[in-house]
Design a protein around this motif. Structure first.
Motif, PDB file in Angstrom:
ATOM      1  N   PHE A 231       0.852  -1.184   0.000  1.00 54.76           N
ATOM      2  CA  PHE A 231       0.000   0.000   0.000  1.00 54.76           C
ATOM      3  C   PHE A 231       0.894   1.243   0.000  1.00 54.76           C
ATOM      4  N   SER A 232       0.536   2.227  -0.819  1.00 54.62           N
ATOM      5  CA  SER A 232       1.387   3.414  -0.953  1.00 54.62           C
ATOM      6  C   SER A 232       0.550   4.617  -1.387  1.00 54.62           C
ATOM      7  N   ASP A 233       1.227   5.768  -1.516  1.00 54.71           N
ATOM      8  CA  ASP A 233       0.603   6.996  -2.034  1.00 54.71           C
ATOM      9  C   ASP A 233      -0.666   7.354  -1.265  1.00 54.71           C
ATOM     10  N   PHE A 234      -0.526   7.437   0.062  1.00 53.70           N
ATOM     11  CA  PHE A 234      -1.676   7.696   0.928  1.00 53.70           C
ATOM     12  C   PHE A 234      -2.070   9.170   0.904  1.00 53.70           C
ATOM     13  N   GLN A 235      -3.370   9.407   0.900  1.00 51.01           N
ATOM     14  CA  GLN A 235      -3.898  10.760   1.012  1.00 51.01           C
ATOM     15  C   GLN A 235      -5.085  10.739   1.963  1.00 51.01           C
TER      16      GLN A 235
END
Length: 247
Positions: A231-235
């Motif tokens: 999981f990546s690029d959290f906003q």
């Protein structure tokens, strides 16, 4: 709930013991809560309280799903629209089993609080410090889905806490030998890992890695499952009760 529970038993993920019974057997998604809850060590309690305070946290993120070391599918979740969009990989090329798992975990992890450990408390008992370094505290815990045999647990469990930040870094369950989580199932090999990192300022650590491998037998045949998720690029979604409590 810890995903181990989600994976091991039929149930319903209260969310991190991937709770229904764990190992779901490892058949489903949620494990039974511990009837008599031990008091948790202060660092573990502090880490859980931070996540529990925003248990309905909503974030957008990119998920990379890989099945049995083969095809990788990447999709993006938009929390504001509550929608998934493909990024790369052809999920129609996945087996039915792989595609079912992909869709199941998309639903689980995109739910409010899906990537934090706000619902682990009721699935932890007998939490004991086993190792300490300058930076981390490592604890073991008991799992009702893997009962002791001849006085010894058939699994090795680990919770690793960052000593300074008082946050969960790793949740891990690994089999040491074959065991039976129920009358109709046998686990020969089990590895379950979740890694967490603080990716959004002011928010609890979010799950960044998930790995699951299990080989065994159940009433209707053999079980052989291995997959991973990144999981990546959290906003952070800007609206919602949890978001207000972070301010």
């Amino acid at each position: 709930m810890p995903m181990f529970s989600r994976l091991i038993c039929p149930g319903a993920a209260s969310q991190f013991f991937i709770a229904a019974c764990a190992i779901f057997i490892i058949i489903s998604h949620t494990g039974p809560a511990v009837a008599e809850q031990d008091s948790l060590p202060a660092p573990v309690d502090t880490a859980l309280r931070e996540a529990e305070a925003v248990s309905d946290l909503r974030v957008s993120f990119t998920m990379e799903f890989q099945w049995m070391g083969g095809l990788t599918v990447v999709e993006r979740y938009d929390a504001g629209r509550d929608e998934w969009a493909p990024v790369s990989g052809d999920k129609t090329a996945l087996s039915d089993n792989a595609r079912d798992n992909l869709e199941k975990y998309k639903q689980l992890e995109s739910a409010p609080g899906g990537l934090i450990y706000a619902d682990y408390r009721d699935h932890l008992s007998n939490v004991r410090l086993t190792d300490e370094t300058a930076d981390t505290l490592t604890y073991s815990f008991s799992s009702p889905q893997a009962p002791d045999m001849d006085g010894e647990s058939p699994v090795r469990t680990q919770l690793i806490i960052d000593k300074d930040r008082q946050e969960l870094m790793l949740y891990s369950v690994r089999s040491l030998r074959s065991f039976k989580p129920g009358a109709l199932a046998k686990i020969n090999d089990l590895v379950f890992r979740q890694r967490f990192e603080r990716k959004i300022q002011g928010a609890p650590p979010l799950m960044t890695h998930f790995y699951w491998r299990m080989k065994g037998e159940r009433m209707f045949g053999a079980v052989n499952k291995e997959f991973s998720m990144r999981f990546s690029d959290f906003q952070l979604e800007k609206t919602g009760n949890a978001q207000q409590r972070l301010k």
